[in-house]
Design a protein around this motif. Sequence first.
Motif, PDB file in Angstrom:
ATOM      1  N   HIS A  35       3.620   0.983  -5.244  1.00 42.20           N
ATOM      2  CA  HIS A  35       4.422   0.248  -4.266  1.00 42.20           C
ATOM      3  C   HIS A  35       5.863   0.752  -4.154  1.00 42.20           C
ATOM      4  O   HIS A  35       6.763  -0.009  -3.831  1.00 42.20           O
ATOM      5  CB  HIS A  35       4.438  -1.253  -4.597  1.00 42.20           C
ATOM      6  N   GLN A  36       6.079   2.041  -4.402  1.00 45.02           N
ATOM      7  CA  GLN A  36       7.450   2.544  -4.313  1.00 45.02           C
ATOM      8  C   GLN A  36       8.000   2.473  -2.894  1.00 45.02           C
ATOM      9  O   GLN A  36       9.210   2.361  -2.701  1.00 45.02           O
ATOM     10  CB  GLN A  36       7.520   3.985  -4.818  1.00 45.02           C
ATOM     11  N   LEU A  37       7.156   2.574  -1.914  1.00 43.53           N
ATOM     12  CA  LEU A  37       7.647   2.518  -0.542  1.00 43.53           C
ATOM     13  C   LEU A  37       8.313   1.181  -0.249  1.00 43.53           C
ATOM     14  O   LEU A  37       9.239   1.097   0.561  1.00 43.53           O
ATOM     15  CB  LEU A  37       6.506   2.754   0.441  1.00 43.53           C
ATOM     16  N   ASP A  38       7.864   0.140  -0.920  1.00 40.92           N
ATOM     17  CA  ASP A  38       8.450  -1.182  -0.737  1.00 40.92           C
ATOM     18  C   ASP A  38       9.641  -1.405  -1.666  1.00 40.92           C
ATOM     19  O   ASP A  38      10.579  -2.118  -1.311  1.00 40.92           O
ATOM     20  CB  ASP A  38       7.399  -2.271  -0.988  1.00 40.92           C
ATOM     21  N   LYS A  39       9.594  -0.817  -2.867  1.00 44.79           N
ATOM     22  CA  LYS A  39      10.618  -1.126  -3.869  1.00 44.79           C
ATOM     23  C   LYS A  39      11.844  -0.222  -3.805  1.00 44.79           C
ATOM     24  O   LYS A  39      12.929  -0.615  -4.245  1.00 44.79           O
ATOM     25  CB  LYS A  39       9.997  -1.035  -5.267  1.00 44.79           C
ATOM     26  N   LEU A  40      11.689   0.990  -3.304  1.00 42.36           N
ATOM     27  CA  LEU A  40      12.818   1.908  -3.243  1.00 42.36           C
ATOM     28  C   LEU A  40      13.584   1.725  -1.936  1.00 42.36           C
ATOM     29  O   LEU A  40      12.982   1.642  -0.863  1.00 42.36           O
ATOM     30  CB  LEU A  40      12.333   3.351  -3.334  1.00 42.36           C
ATOM     31  N   SER A  41      14.905   1.699  -2.048  1.00 40.69           N
ATOM     32  CA  SER A  41      15.750   1.575  -0.866  1.00 40.69           C
ATOM     33  C   SER A  41      16.486   2.883  -0.615  1.00 40.69           C
ATOM     34  O   SER A  41      16.536   3.782  -1.466  1.00 40.69           O
ATOM     35  CB  SER A  41      16.782   0.460  -1.072  1.00 40.69           C
ATOM     36  N   GLY A  42      17.076   2.975   0.547  1.00 38.22           N
ATOM     37  CA  GLY A  42      17.909   4.131   0.846  1.00 38.22           C
ATOM     38  C   GLY A  42      19.056   4.262  -0.143  1.00 38.22           C
ATOM     39  O   GLY A  42      19.431   5.375  -0.528  1.00 38.22           O
ATOM     40  N   ASP A  80      18.966   3.464  -3.274  1.00 40.79           N
ATOM     41  CA  ASP A  80      18.429   4.046  -4.502  1.00 40.79           C
ATOM     42  C   ASP A  80      18.442   5.564  -4.414  1.00 40.79           C
ATOM     43  O   ASP A  80      18.844   6.258  -5.358  1.00 40.79           O
ATOM     44  CB  ASP A  80      16.988   3.570  -4.746  1.00 40.79           C
ATOM     45  N   PHE A  81      17.983   6.083  -3.277  1.00 45.45           N
ATOM     46  CA  PHE A  81      17.973   7.535  -3.092  1.00 45.45           C
ATOM     47  C   PHE A  81      19.386   8.102  -3.158  1.00 45.45           C
ATOM     48  O   PHE A  81      19.639   9.107  -3.837  1.00 45.45           O
ATOM     49  CB  PHE A  81      17.338   7.892  -1.742  1.00 45.45           C
ATOM     50  N   LEU A  82      20.319   7.464  -2.463  1.00 41.47           N
ATOM     51  CA  LEU A  82      21.686   7.970  -2.432  1.00 41.47           C
ATOM     52  C   LEU A  82      22.313   7.957  -3.815  1.00 41.47           C
ATOM     53  O   LEU A  82      23.052   8.886  -4.181  1.00 41.47           O
ATOM     54  CB  LEU A  82      22.524   7.143  -1.465  1.00 41.47           C
ATOM     55  N   ASP A  83      22.023   6.941  -4.611  1.00 41.32           N
ATOM     56  CA  ASP A  83      22.595   6.838  -5.948  1.00 41.32           C
ATOM     57  C   ASP A  83      22.070   7.941  -6.860  1.00 41.32           C
ATOM     58  O   ASP A  83      22.832   8.560  -7.610  1.00 41.32           O
ATOM     59  CB  ASP A  83      22.266   5.461  -6.541  1.00 41.32           C
ATOM     60  N   VAL A  84      20.754   8.205  -6.786  1.00 41.24           N
ATOM     61  CA  VAL A  84      20.160   9.249  -7.626  1.00 41.24           C
ATOM     62  C   VAL A  84      20.637  10.630  -7.180  1.00 41.24           C
ATOM     63  O   VAL A  84      21.010  11.476  -7.999  1.00 41.24           O
ATOM     64  CB  VAL A  84      18.625   9.154  -7.590  1.00 41.24           C
ATOM     65  N   TYR A  85      20.655  10.872  -5.867  1.00 35.03           N
ATOM     66  CA  TYR A  85      21.130  12.162  -5.350  1.00 35.03           C
ATOM     67  C   TYR A  85      22.603  12.376  -5.669  1.00 35.03           C
ATOM     68  O   TYR A  85      23.044  13.518  -5.888  1.00 35.03           O
ATOM     69  CB  TYR A  85      20.908  12.228  -3.839  1.00 35.03           C
ATOM     70  N   SER A  96       9.536   9.787 -12.633  1.00 32.61           N
ATOM     71  CA  SER A  96       9.837   8.381 -12.886  1.00 32.61           C
ATOM     72  C   SER A  96       9.998   7.584 -11.595  1.00 32.61           C
ATOM     73  O   SER A  96       9.866   6.366 -11.604  1.00 32.61           O
ATOM     74  CB  SER A  96      11.107   8.262 -13.731  1.00 32.61           C
ATOM     75  N   SER A  97      10.294   8.265 -10.496  1.00 38.77           N
ATOM     76  CA  SER A  97      10.340   7.611  -9.184  1.00 38.77           C
ATOM     77  C   SER A  97      10.291   8.680  -8.115  1.00 38.77           C
ATOM     78  O   SER A  97      10.560   9.859  -8.383  1.00 38.77           O
ATOM     79  CB  SER A  97      11.608   6.767  -9.022  1.00 38.77           C
ATOM     80  N   ILE A  98       9.955   8.297  -6.899  1.00 39.25           N
ATOM     81  CA  ILE A  98       9.970   9.245  -5.785  1.00 39.25           C
ATOM     82  C   ILE A  98      11.373   9.797  -5.587  1.00 39.25           C
ATOM     83  O   ILE A  98      11.564  10.995  -5.349  1.00 39.25           O
ATOM     84  CB  ILE A  98       9.462   8.574  -4.499  1.00 39.25           C
ATOM     85  N   ALA A  99      12.370   8.939  -5.695  1.00 42.10           N
ATOM     86  CA  ALA A  99      13.755   9.382  -5.509  1.00 42.10           C
ATOM     87  C   ALA A  99      14.132  10.431  -6.546  1.00 42.10           C
ATOM     88  O   ALA A  99      14.788  11.432  -6.231  1.00 42.10           O
ATOM     89  CB  ALA A  99      14.696   8.187  -5.595  1.00 42.10           C
TER      90      ALA A  99
END
Length: 258
Positions: A103-110, A112-117, A157-160
């Motif tokens: 369910h990462q598509l539901d749990k990950l937000s934009g 989250d991606f910006l923070d990891v990147y 550990s995550s898609i991001a």
Amino acid sequence: MKPPYENAVVVVTGASTGLGRAIAVGAADQGARAVVINFASSESEAQETARQVRVLGAESVIVQGDVGNDADCIAIAEAAAPFGRIDALFCNAGKTTKPAHAHQLDKLSGDDFLDVYRVNVVGTFQTVRACRHLLERSGRAAIVATSSVAGVTGNGSSIAYSASKAALNTMVLSLARGLAPKIRINSVAPGFMDTVWFDKLGPHRDRIRESVIERTLLKVASTPEDIAGTALFLGSEAACRVTGETLIADAGLRMTGG
């Protein structure tokens, strides 16, 4: 034969624990003159890294900073400036975000991606940019970025996180062209590492570790010291003709579909 890092000035980001500590201590053990130890929040652990570096005969300098902030990257470079150069820069600082697989598509937000990147990709770029002038004074300069096999397989550990490491691998190719001929840059891509990060998983930790041992070709769970050896090779003169490469060090996990 002289030690690989004899008289070298080394900078390691994210060096308070785990792989960063193992790289910092390993460089000191291999003859480094000085090791700049960056940390974001774990000062007591960074102090322990520094102690281990000093025991091995190298000077240690501790500098706090979040590589996602450009000003902090400049401060890391300034901590090395009194030594006149940087011979090896290890861009090891990184982060992930919690959602695992389902369910990462539901749990990950934009966000989250910006923070990891911000840390894994932009932070590495900013650190390289800040340190470039000192690396160019070396005559043997090398950069090693910590990637992950997740950047190749997409299974992390995550898609991001996986996407950020794939972006990092591509950025290394671009930087290899832009930094040549004075500076080499490569990345090391570990698989599972048995670090304190996995302590957070509580009772699931041992199960995950045993699963990794079962699935790797070499039947091991790698330690930070195992991977530090690979990173230190890439940063040494032994790899003087290697640039723009991602060296996978996952004990064969990728080959088994893990």
